[in-house]
Design an enzyme around this catalytic site. Structure first.
Site, mmCIF file in Angstrom:
data_model
loop_
_atom_site.group_PDB
_atom_site.id
_atom_site.type_symbol
_atom_site.label_atom_id
_atom_site.label_comp_id
_atom_site.label_asym_id
_atom_site.label_seq_id
_atom_site.Cartn_x
_atom_site.Cartn_y
_atom_site.Cartn_z
ATOM 1 N N GLY A 89 11.933 5.034 -14.068
ATOM 2 C CA GLY A 89 12.912 4.059 -13.601
ATOM 3 C C GLY A 89 13.105 3.005 -14.673
ATOM 4 O O GLY A 89 12.204 2.208 -14.931
ATOM 5 N N LEU A 90 14.265 3.002 -15.326
ATOM 6 C CA LEU A 90 14.540 2.033 -16.395
ATOM 7 C C LEU A 90 15.422 0.914 -15.848
ATOM 8 O O LEU A 90 16.487 1.184 -15.283
ATOM 9 C CB LEU A 90 15.272 2.704 -17.557
ATOM 10 C CG LEU A 90 14.504 3.673 -18.445
ATOM 11 C CD1 LEU A 90 15.416 4.189 -19.555
ATOM 12 C CD2 LEU A 90 13.254 3.031 -19.040
ATOM 13 N N SER A 91 15.017 -0.337 -16.054
ATOM 14 C CA SER A 91 15.815 -1.466 -15.566
ATOM 15 C C SER A 91 16.591 -2.127 -16.694
ATOM 16 O O SER A 91 17.427 -2.973 -16.461
ATOM 17 C CB SER A 91 14.878 -2.504 -14.945
ATOM 18 O OG SER A 91 14.028 -3.007 -15.961
ATOM 19 N N GLY B 272 14.685 -3.727 -18.831
ATOM 20 C CA GLY B 272 13.674 -4.721 -19.205
ATOM 21 C C GLY B 272 12.553 -4.110 -20.032
ATOM 22 O O GLY B 272 12.471 -2.888 -20.203
ATOM 23 N N CYS C 168 13.287 -2.606 -0.942
ATOM 24 C CA CYS C 168 13.880 -1.938 -2.097
ATOM 25 C C CYS C 168 12.891 -0.934 -2.676
ATOM 26 O O CYS C 168 13.241 0.223 -2.910
ATOM 27 C CB CYS C 168 14.289 -2.969 -3.153
ATOM 28 S SG CYS C 168 14.932 -2.183 -4.641
ATOM 29 N N MET D 111 18.823 2.723 -11.458
ATOM 30 C CA MET D 111 19.529 2.701 -10.171
ATOM 31 C C MET D 111 20.566 1.589 -10.228
ATOM 32 O O MET D 111 20.282 0.468 -10.626
ATOM 33 C CB MET D 111 18.566 2.501 -8.992
ATOM 34 C CG MET D 111 17.740 1.259 -9.051
ATOM 35 S SD MET D 111 16.773 1.033 -7.543
ATOM 36 C CE MET D 111 16.236 -0.654 -7.797
ATOM 37 N N ASP E 30 9.247 -3.986 -19.473
ATOM 38 C CA ASP E 30 8.142 -3.253 -18.842
ATOM 39 C C ASP E 30 8.460 -1.767 -18.702
ATOM 40 O O ASP E 30 7.649 -0.914 -19.069
ATOM 41 C CB ASP E 30 7.821 -3.860 -17.462
ATOM 42 C CG ASP E 30 7.264 -5.269 -17.590
ATOM 43 O OD1 ASP E 30 6.622 -5.551 -18.614
ATOM 44 O OD2 ASP E 30 7.474 -6.079 -16.674
ATOM 45 N N SER E 31 9.631 -1.475 -18.158
ATOM 46 C CA SER E 31 9.950 -0.057 -17.967
ATOM 47 C C SER E 31 10.192 0.634 -19.303
ATOM 48 O O SER E 31 9.885 1.821 -19.455
ATOM 49 C CB SER E 31 11.140 0.113 -17.033
ATOM 50 O OG SER E 31 12.186 -0.757 -17.345
HETATM 51 N N1 LIG Z 1 17.711 -1.038 -11.653
HETATM 52 C C1 LIG Z 1 16.587 -0.334 -11.828
HETATM 53 N N2 LIG Z 1 16.657 0.996 -12.060
HETATM 54 C C2 LIG Z 1 15.543 1.740 -12.212
HETATM 55 N N3 LIG Z 1 14.312 1.241 -12.160
HETATM 56 C C3 LIG Z 1 14.179 -0.070 -11.936
HETATM 57 C C4 LIG Z 1 15.304 -0.932 -11.756
HETATM 58 N N4 LIG Z 1 14.850 -2.186 -11.552
HETATM 59 C C5 LIG Z 1 13.505 -2.109 -11.612
HETATM 60 N N5 LIG Z 1 13.101 -0.853 -11.835
HETATM 61 C C6 LIG Z 1 11.710 -0.340 -12.003
HETATM 62 O O1 LIG Z 1 10.817 -1.135 -11.246
HETATM 63 C C7 LIG Z 1 9.868 -1.758 -12.116
HETATM 64 C C8 LIG Z 1 9.515 -3.132 -11.618
HETATM 65 O O2 LIG Z 1 10.689 -3.867 -11.454
HETATM 66 P P1 LIG Z 1 10.751 -5.460 -11.536
HETATM 67 O O3 LIG Z 1 12.041 -5.861 -10.981
HETATM 68 O O4 LIG Z 1 9.501 -6.001 -11.028
HETATM 69 O O5 LIG Z 1 10.940 -5.626 -13.066
HETATM 70 P P2 LIG Z 1 10.212 -6.294 -14.254
HETATM 71 O O6 LIG Z 1 8.769 -6.609 -14.022
HETATM 72 O O7 LIG Z 1 11.069 -7.367 -14.774
HETATM 73 O O8 LIG Z 1 10.266 -4.980 -15.170
HETATM 74 P P3 LIG Z 1 11.247 -4.654 -16.328
HETATM 75 O O9 LIG Z 1 10.733 -5.474 -17.495
HETATM 76 O O10 LIG Z 1 11.122 -3.176 -16.565
HETATM 77 O O11 LIG Z 1 12.626 -5.084 -15.871
HETATM 78 C C9 LIG Z 1 10.538 -1.738 -13.478
HETATM 79 O O12 LIG Z 1 9.588 -1.788 -14.516
HETATM 80 C C10 LIG Z 1 11.304 -0.435 -13.447
HETATM 81 O O13 LIG Z 1 10.486 0.673 -13.769
#
Ligand SMILES: Nc1ncnc2c1ncn2[C@@H]1O[C@H](COP(=O)(O)OP(=O)(O)OP(=O)(O)O)[C@@H](O)[C@H]1O
Length: 356
Positions: A6-8, A10, A105, A32, A12-13
């Site tokens: 799941g790539l956001s 950001g 979610c 997503m 972390d992913s």
């Molecule tokens: N729109 C998205 N589509 C797919 N995966 C998502 C999406 N948003 C979040 N995720 C997944 O859920 C994880 C945790 O989401 P969170 O919103 O806590 O983000 P985060 O800690 O800021 O991580 P990131 O740095 O990856 O955005 C993300 O690392 C990613 O793998």
């Protein structure tokens, strides 16, 4: 293995995908899409939020996937997100409760709709991975997967993940579970991943929740616990237990006043002193024991009632209708209906429920 990540957009992913690829797995990215543009969201200043315009995130995902040389798809989850997460959000606020959209979610969209919809587009994979800070361990004696806290306790996200069931846990990888956030940033920088400086998501929405709720004004009284009317409100959904600022009361009381109860049926906000916010007991519904078999007798746990709460010792007893009573050894401040109570045994998440 073939792993869907799941790539956001950001860091972390992106690092999760990078590490899995480095370990020799075949990695596919999936973002997503949940934003349908129907909300007049303000321009984001500082921080980032999950629900909002997605062009920048899509551009980041593209850059990351190209950099990592992995294929990626944008998966349309807008309808399901609206039907499940936003509907729950609205219904809960309408009922005088304070929902936690991240729990819904994660449970239904991120670990449900997203991987299933990805499969329907023809992608096959063995595991699904995210950049969450959490761990999954297999307990040989229980023969169960267990959701466990992240090594980086400050970043631990298990509070939002406790509704993942055994099937979810058996199919999921959290590659960042044993890393700290600063280690993740260092990995991103050293590898030259294009998002190393992007801020963490701060909230699920960065604007005024009324942009989403769009309820008509429904004025009512703000009263003390004896029923004395102290002021007016525009709608109970603008209040949460423990709120102190912005009550618009003319003052005159010795102690500061806090919201101590929300009476949805009467359309009344009840205020009181800080000491009135403490309670030793709560009832919770939709109990889910995700990492152990449902206990048949009362058990001791460490119970966490919101993301920022330090877990407190409590006894949990099962009730009828999949409910439970939680009795704290010490009274806790601001127990809030609609939030989750999550049960821990040291680092292991035993389960959790929604506060009634
Ligand atoms: N729109 C998205 N589509 C797919 N995966 C998502 C999406 N948003 C979040 N995720 C997944 O859920 C994880 C945790 O989401 P969170 O919103 O806590 O983000 P985060 O800690 O800021 O991580 P990131 O740095 O990856 O955005 C993300 O690392 C990613 O793998």
């Amino acid at each position: 293995m073939k792993i869907l990540v799941g790539l956001s957009g950001g860091v972390d992913s992106a690092v999760a995908a990078y590490l899995l690829k480095k370990q020799g797995h075949e990695v596919i990215g999936a973002m997503m899409s949940i934003w349908d543009g129907s909300i007049a969201a303000p321009k984001i200043t500082g921080g980032d939020a999950c629900l909002g315009p997605e062009e920048d995130d899509i551009a980041s995902v593209k850059k990351i996937a190209e950099f990592l040389k992995i294929p990626y798809r944008i998966i349309d989850c807008r309808q399901e997100y609206k039907n499940v997460v936003l509907e729950n959000f609205k219904n809960e606020y309408k009922s005088g409760r304070t929902p936690n959209p991240c729990v819904w979610c994660n449970t239904y969209i991120k670990f449900g709709v997203l991987p299933q919809a990805a499969k329907r587009t023809g992608i096959s994979f063995d595991k699904f991975a995210t950049g969450h800070y959490a761990n999954i361990k297999y307990n040989d004696s229980l023969k169960m997967f267990q959701l466990c806290k992240a090594k980086d306790q400050k970043k631990d996200q298990t509070y939002f993940l406790y509704r993942l069931n055994q099937k979810n846990l058996s199919e999921t990888l959290f590659p960042l579970g044993e890393l700290t956030k600063s280690e993740v940033r260092e990995i991103a920088q050293a590898a030259g991943i294009p998002v190393a400086e992007k801020p963490d998501s701060q909230d699920f929405y960065c604007g005024d929740y009324n942009d989403i709720l769009q309820f008509k004004t429904n004025s009512g009284d703000i009263a003390d616990k004896n029923g004395k009317i102290l002021g007016k409100h525009n709608g109970i959904w603008n209040y949460t237990i423990g709120k102190r600022k912005g009550l618009g009361l003319s003052g005159g009381t010795k102690e500061p006043l806090y919201v101590i109860n929300i009476l949805a049926k009467q359309n009344v906000i009840v205020v009181g002193e800080q000491k009135d916010l403490y309670s030793s007991k709560l009832t919770a519904q939709k109990v889910l024991w995700n990492s152990i078999a449902a206990p048949k007798t009362e058990i001791d746990v460490m119970a966490k009632i919101r993301q920022q709460h330090a877990p407190a010792k409590a006894k949990v007893t099962a009730l009828e209708n999949n409910e439970a009573e939680v009795v704290f050894y010490e009274p806790q401040m601001s127990v809030t209906s609609g939030q989750s109570v999550v049960f821990y045994d040291n680092d292991v998440v035993l389960g959790g429920a929604i506060i009634k």
